[in-house]
Design a protein around this motif. Structure first.
Motif, mmCIF file in Angstrom:
data_model
loop_
_atom_site.group_PDB
_atom_site.id
_atom_site.type_symbol
_atom_site.label_atom_id
_atom_site.label_comp_id
_atom_site.label_asym_id
_atom_site.label_seq_id
_atom_site.Cartn_x
_atom_site.Cartn_y
_atom_site.Cartn_z
ATOM 1 N N ILE A 50 11.432 -6.700 -13.041
ATOM 2 C CA ILE A 50 12.109 -5.508 -12.536
ATOM 3 C C ILE A 50 12.187 -5.558 -11.007
ATOM 4 O O ILE A 50 13.252 -5.344 -10.409
ATOM 5 N N LEU A 51 11.061 -5.883 -10.364
ATOM 6 C CA LEU A 51 11.083 -5.871 -8.901
ATOM 7 C C LEU A 51 11.790 -7.096 -8.343
ATOM 8 O O LEU A 51 12.388 -7.041 -7.264
ATOM 9 N N GLY A 74 14.336 -8.117 -9.794
ATOM 10 C CA GLY A 74 15.707 -7.711 -10.027
ATOM 11 C C GLY A 74 16.351 -7.024 -8.844
ATOM 12 O O GLY A 74 17.579 -6.970 -8.739
ATOM 13 N N ILE A 75 15.535 -6.525 -7.919
ATOM 14 C CA ILE A 75 16.123 -5.908 -6.726
ATOM 15 C C ILE A 75 16.835 -6.980 -5.895
ATOM 16 O O ILE A 75 17.878 -6.739 -5.313
ATOM 17 N N ASN A 84 6.904 -7.331 -2.460
ATOM 18 C CA ASN A 84 7.790 -6.741 -1.457
ATOM 19 C C ASN A 84 7.029 -5.876 -0.465
ATOM 20 O O ASN A 84 7.559 -4.906 0.067
ATOM 21 N N VAL A 99 4.780 -3.655 -0.888
ATOM 22 C CA VAL A 99 4.272 -2.371 -1.370
ATOM 23 C C VAL A 99 3.422 -2.643 -2.602
ATOM 24 O O VAL A 99 3.702 -3.565 -3.355
ATOM 25 N N GLN A 100 2.389 -1.824 -2.800
ATOM 26 C CA GLN A 100 1.636 -1.958 -4.035
ATOM 27 C C GLN A 100 2.548 -1.547 -5.179
ATOM 28 O O GLN A 100 2.988 -0.403 -5.252
ATOM 29 N N SER A 101 2.875 -2.514 -6.064
ATOM 30 C CA SER A 101 3.949 -2.228 -7.010
ATOM 31 C C SER A 101 3.436 -1.574 -8.279
ATOM 32 O O SER A 101 4.207 -1.015 -9.032
ATOM 33 N N GLY A 102 2.159 -1.652 -8.545
ATOM 34 C CA GLY A 102 1.645 -1.032 -9.753
ATOM 35 C C GLY A 102 0.158 -1.205 -9.768
ATOM 36 O O GLY A 102 -0.410 -1.904 -8.918
ATOM 37 N N VAL A 103 -0.511 -0.567 -10.700
ATOM 38 C CA VAL A 103 -1.958 -0.680 -10.728
ATOM 39 C C VAL A 103 -2.450 -0.496 -12.155
ATOM 40 O O VAL A 103 -1.894 0.282 -12.924
ATOM 41 N N TRP A 104 -3.454 -1.299 -12.536
ATOM 42 C CA TRP A 104 -4.048 -1.167 -13.863
ATOM 43 C C TRP A 104 -5.490 -1.613 -13.797
ATOM 44 O O TRP A 104 -5.782 -2.759 -13.480
ATOM 45 N N GLN A 155 6.687 -6.138 -14.208
ATOM 46 C CA GLN A 155 6.667 -5.933 -12.748
ATOM 47 C C GLN A 155 7.541 -6.957 -12.041
ATOM 48 O O GLN A 155 8.374 -6.612 -11.215
#
Lengths: 673, 301
Positions: A419-420, A422-423, A533, A535-540, A416
């Protein structure tokens, strides 16, 4: 603080008692396990007090050297406490395991094992608790020396002595670099205390930034060598297989993490946020990516079980460094990414402690049972080691990052953030992609380890050779179950380790801008929903995941039973012939050759190949053993040989040396005054 | 809540009950291409039913052999619950796209464990090949998805799909769609990439020793995987048209999945198998091309 007295007393008493009783193997082992048990439980208690009450500091220094500005003062903050927990757990697993494991060395004296083991643990405790660079260095050396004796335990074996020498020389070159850096900093403020060194760095940042960069690079070299960072950490694949397995587990489980501790302490707690943090963040992340790539790609073609695991350790250290580097680089730009990256790095370090020590223990069990650690020569061990096979499977799933185990959560967080992140900084996107790629190579490596050792059927030759009895002895099995349980729990309740890690970072440079855990990972304590950023970038949600997987597996099982099919046991189909298991076995050396041939010239040190190898300047340049280590050792031997010539054995000659020495001294003193 | 459960049940029904029908269509299609008559459309159902009742041969006495098929089918069912099939992922609140991809990896790990457990050289070679292809496949799948992650800044499938549905086609996504589509072939074990099974040389590879219910679970898993992967592809790279009425969306998605699977089937019918090293090289080149898509996504086109 009573705990420190207990620890010092136990270390001294344990060392003496195990040394005295070494002739009676059972008693010596029992005293060793008991001492380490006492030390571990004291450490866990101390860590618990720190987690609940905050930093604990010893009121006054134990020792003071005012002439050089060094003080032996002990302080345990949250970061140290995390490391103390790791030391306590892995040391205990390793020692408990060694209690019966040492049976495979009936002719070696235990006096060279338990005393050094206890001193080694004491050294590691010292490294993470002192607040002074000088004594940090002292304990660091202490740890290196004692672990050296553990690595060369089988001192009759030439290869093992070679591996030990390599370990000794490489880590000392790293330590020397670190010491030069320390001295350069010390001259700036006249003290070795961490807090003063911090001031020194702040002064240098304005006055001489280039000098500071050089100092930091020296520290990077020193810590990187210990941590097993590629290319300076290549002592790992030689030293880890040489040591007894319980010690291998401790080397890989905690000792190389001391390098990570150094990174954390220096770059996150002492170095003020600046352009240096950013630059070194990218450098550390880049070294992390190189380590994870080279380490894992080399691991995939190994067929010596412990060598394979050691290379994989280099790879996993790469993941940790990548995460920490990301944390450093983003400290100023994006505190959210920085905080999550650093936590993910520490989390992955905890996880790696658990599954890698477990894997080394299982490799030890294979060695204990069969007397062999070459994966080409074993096979079908499920029949002999059923419970070891299952814990190995858990460790394989954990290290490969299969949900819902612990490796998945930390790797998922690392993906996460890279990659994020990396923006903003595209180079991290590339790093993240390499990390994802290497994750499946890790799976391939460990699948090979599992399936060549435990898959298939046992040959008759092997059946005749293995030690009798169910699996390995109970104490060894228990030492394997405990980290396996930790792997599962750390994966199912990620909130627990993260809420321990977060306060550790509060004292760091991140501290002022560190967002709360709820802002970082969402409000639910049962899962993680990182917000990057905005935003919810992922969830687990691991527990939901476990429930779903469990339900689906149950459904699959029920479906497979629907037809009420009869079961019959048959031999393996071999095209109509019945073969002995060894005749048709697909051996470890043959796995993945088509894929690995793409990385042929990158694999370290070299892979078995049928093709002619072309020399490659770039690759040879990367091989630090060839360009650095061997010439250095050769020079050392050459120098010692020449130096020996001066010892002629004639008293008059030594008198002459003394006279010459005095003359030289007088000249220097006259010149100085 | 009730809606989520209904969607979850629909997904499960699709992958368990409808998937074998899709396989029947492909077999018929393949027969047409080969100028054969082909089996009836319900043949896969009959196969599965028969296999479930057939003798279950236990080969190595190694329980990981029995674990393999259960793990494969179970994790594919779990993956189905994290996949949007026209109406959003039912368990999208509990796991993102990385979770989904890793459940699919877990499924192929089940195949590999089952294949190596017996010690049969065919099974082990097949498993090693499956792993090698898995290495290149996983990175390409995730890189394709990351192209969509960059503009949305989120790994959540619903957000990715909504974003793409709203903004319309972009260059980077079109480039990324091609490798993802080509990956379907390898993921579904179809020609030219059925290298792990390689019926003519490895006689089924990891499935060689599996019989009866074990083989049924493996086969069923593959049928289910077709729907999951095709849905994932469509949801991310071709999310149009969407009506907003859930049953209609599910039907539309089903029709689109049908088209994708038919194309996959045609490619399967007209191609020969390639060697594993050729396949690896092919996908390394594909990944290099994908890096262009990533760079385009970074500059926002």
């Amino acid at each position: 603080m009573q705990a420190i007295n207990i620890i010092i007393a136990t270390v001294i008493l344990g060392t003496l008692l195990t040394a005295v009783t070494a002739r009676s193997r059972k008693l010596c082992g029992a005293i060793g396990v008991l001492s380490v048990g006492v030390i571990s439980s004291t450490l866990l208690y101390t860590a618990y007090r720190v987690f609940t009450l905050g930093t604990r500091t010893l009121a006054e220094p134990l020792m003071s050297l005012p002439t050089i500005g060094a003080q032996l003062s002990v302080s345990v903050d949250h970061l140290s406490a995390i490391f103390l927990v790791l030391i306590a757990l892995v040391s205990f697993f390793g020692t408990l395991y060694s209690y019966r494991y040492m049976d495979i060395y009936p002719h070696q004296s235990l006096v060279r094992f338990y005393p050094f083991l206890i001193l080694f643990i004491g050294g590691m405790i010292g490294v993470v608790t002192v607040t002074d660079m000088f004594f940090f260095y002292v304990f660091w050396e202490f740890m290196t020396l004692t672990s050296y004796f553990l690595v060369v335990y089988e001192k009759e074996d030439h290869d093992i002595l070679q591996a030990g020498l390599k370990y000794f020389v490489m880590t000392h070159v790293g330590t020397a670099a670190m010491f030069v850096g320390t001295i350069l900093l010390q001259t700036e403020v006249g003290s070795f205390a961490f807090l003063r060194l911090r001031d020194a760095m702040a002064i240098m940042m304005v006055g001489s930034p280039i000098k500071l960069s050089i100092i930091l690079a020296l520290f990077l070299l020193g810590f990187g060598t210990k941590a097993g960072m590629f290319p300076v950490g290549t002592w790992l694949p030689d030293a880890h297989p040489a040591a007894p397995s319980g010690v291998s587990a401790m080397l890989s489980g905690v000792m190389i993490k001391m390098g990570i501790y150094g990174f954390l302490r220096l770059f996150f707690f002492l170095l003020p946020v600046s352009s240096q943090t950013f630059g070194f963040g990218i450098v550390i992340a880049a070294f992390g990516v190189i380590s994870l790539f080279m380490g894992t790609i080399s691991a995939v073609v190994q067929h010596d079980s412990k060598r394979l695991l050691a290379f994989s350790s280099i790879g996993q250290i790469g993941y940790i460094l990548l995460a920490l580097g990301t944390g450093l680089a983003f400290m100023k730009i994006n505190p959210m990414i920085s905080a999550i990256a650093t936590m993910a790095g520490i989390y992955h370090m905890i996880n790696h402690s658990m599954f890698k020590s477990l894997l080394f223990l299982t490799a030890g069990s294979i060695l204990y049972k069969t007397g062999d650690r070459d994966l080409n020569k074993v096979g079908g061990l499920y029949a002999a080691l059923p419970s070891t096979a299952w814990v190995t499977l858990i460790a394989v799933f954990a290290i490969a990052g299969m949900p819902p185990l612990n490796g998945f959560v930390s790797k998922w967080l690392i993906y996460q953030v890279t990659i994020l992140g990396g923006i903003q900084l595209p180079v991290f996107l590339f790093f993240g992609l390499v990390a994802i790629f290497i994750s499946s190579v890790t799976l391939a490596t460990l699948l090979k380890y599992f399936s060549t050792a435990f898959g298939g059927t046992m040959s008759k030759k092997m059946q005749a050779r293995i030690r009798g009895g169910y699996d390995v002895p109970l104490s060894m099995r228990v030492a394997q179950y405990l980290p396996a349980i930790a792997c599962v729990l750390l994966g199912l309740f990620p909130w627990v380790p993260l809420s321990v890690i977060a306060p550790a970072l509060a004292g760091s440079e991140l501290g002022t801008s560190l967002p709360s855990l709820a802002t970082l990972f969402g409000n639910s304590h049962y899962g993680l929903a990182p917000v990057l950023n905005g935003v919810q970038s992922g969830v687990w949600f691991p527990l939901t995941g476990l429930l779903v997987v469990g339900g689906c597996l149950l459904a699959a099982l029920i479906i497979s039973r629907l037809g009420q099919a009869e079961t019959r046991t048959v031999p393996v189909w071999g095209g109509g012939e019945v073969y002995e298991a060894d005749e048709t076995r697909y051996r470890a050396g043959s796995f993945y050759i088509p894929l690995a041939s793409y990385f042929e010239r990158l694999v370290y040190p070299e892979m078995p190949t049928h093709k002619l190898q072309r020399p490659d300047r770039v690759y040879r340049g990367l091989d630090f053993d060839k360009v650095f280590y061997y010439p250095f050792v050769d020079f050392l031997f050459y120098f010692s040989k020449k130096f020996r010539l001066t010892h002629v054995g004639i008293p008059q000659a030594y008198l002459l040396y003394q006279v010459l020495g005095i003359v030289a001294l007088v000249i220097i003193m006259v010149w100085l005054s | 809540m009730a809606k989520t459960i209904l969607i979850a049940l629909t997904n499960l029904a699709l992958v368990i009950l409808v998937a074998p029908f899709m396989e029947g269509v492909i077999r018929k299609l393949k027969a047409v291409v080969h100028s054969r008559k082909g089996p009836p459309l319900i043949q896969p159902y009959l196969d599965l039913l028969k296999l479930l009742g057939k003798e279950n041969l236990n080969v190595a006495g190694n329980p990981t052999f029995s674990l393999g098929p259960v793990l494969t089918f179970g994790s594919i069912l779990a993956a189905a619950l994290f996949t949007p099939m026209g109406a959003g992922a039912p368990l999208g609140f509990a796991g993102d796209v990385i979770v989904l991809v890793y459940f699919l990896v877990l499924a192929s790990l089940g195949i590999m464990l089952g294949g190596t457990a017996t010690g049969s050289p065919y099974g082990t070679i097949g498993s090693a090949r499956e792993m090698m292809l898995g290495i290149v496949v996983e990175i390409i799948v995730l890189t394709c998805l990351i192209v969509a992650v960059i503009p949305t800044k989120s790994f959540n499938l619903s957000q990715i799909s909504e974003w793409y549905h709203a903004t319309g086609p972009s260059l980077s996504m079109i480039i990324a769609a091609v490798p993802f589509f080509l990956i379907l072939q390898i993921q579904l074990g179809k020609l030219p990439f059925d290298i792990p099974e390689a019926d003519q040389e490895l006689m089924g590879g990891p499935f060689l020793e599996a019989s009866g219910p074990k083989l049924a679970l493996y086969k069923w898993g593959f049928y289910a995987k077709q729907i999951i992967l095709a849905s994932l592809f469509l949801e991310v790279f071709l999310p149009w048209p969407k009506t907003g009425i859930i049953p209609v969306d599910i039907l539309i998605n089903f029709a689109k999945v049908m088209v994708v699977i038919v194309i996959v089937g045609v490619i399967d019918a007209v191609n020969p198998r390639i060697r594993v090293d050729q396949a690896v090289r092919y996908f390394i080149i594909l990944w290099a091309i994908l890096l262009f898509a990533v760079s385009f996504a970074l500059i926002g086109v």
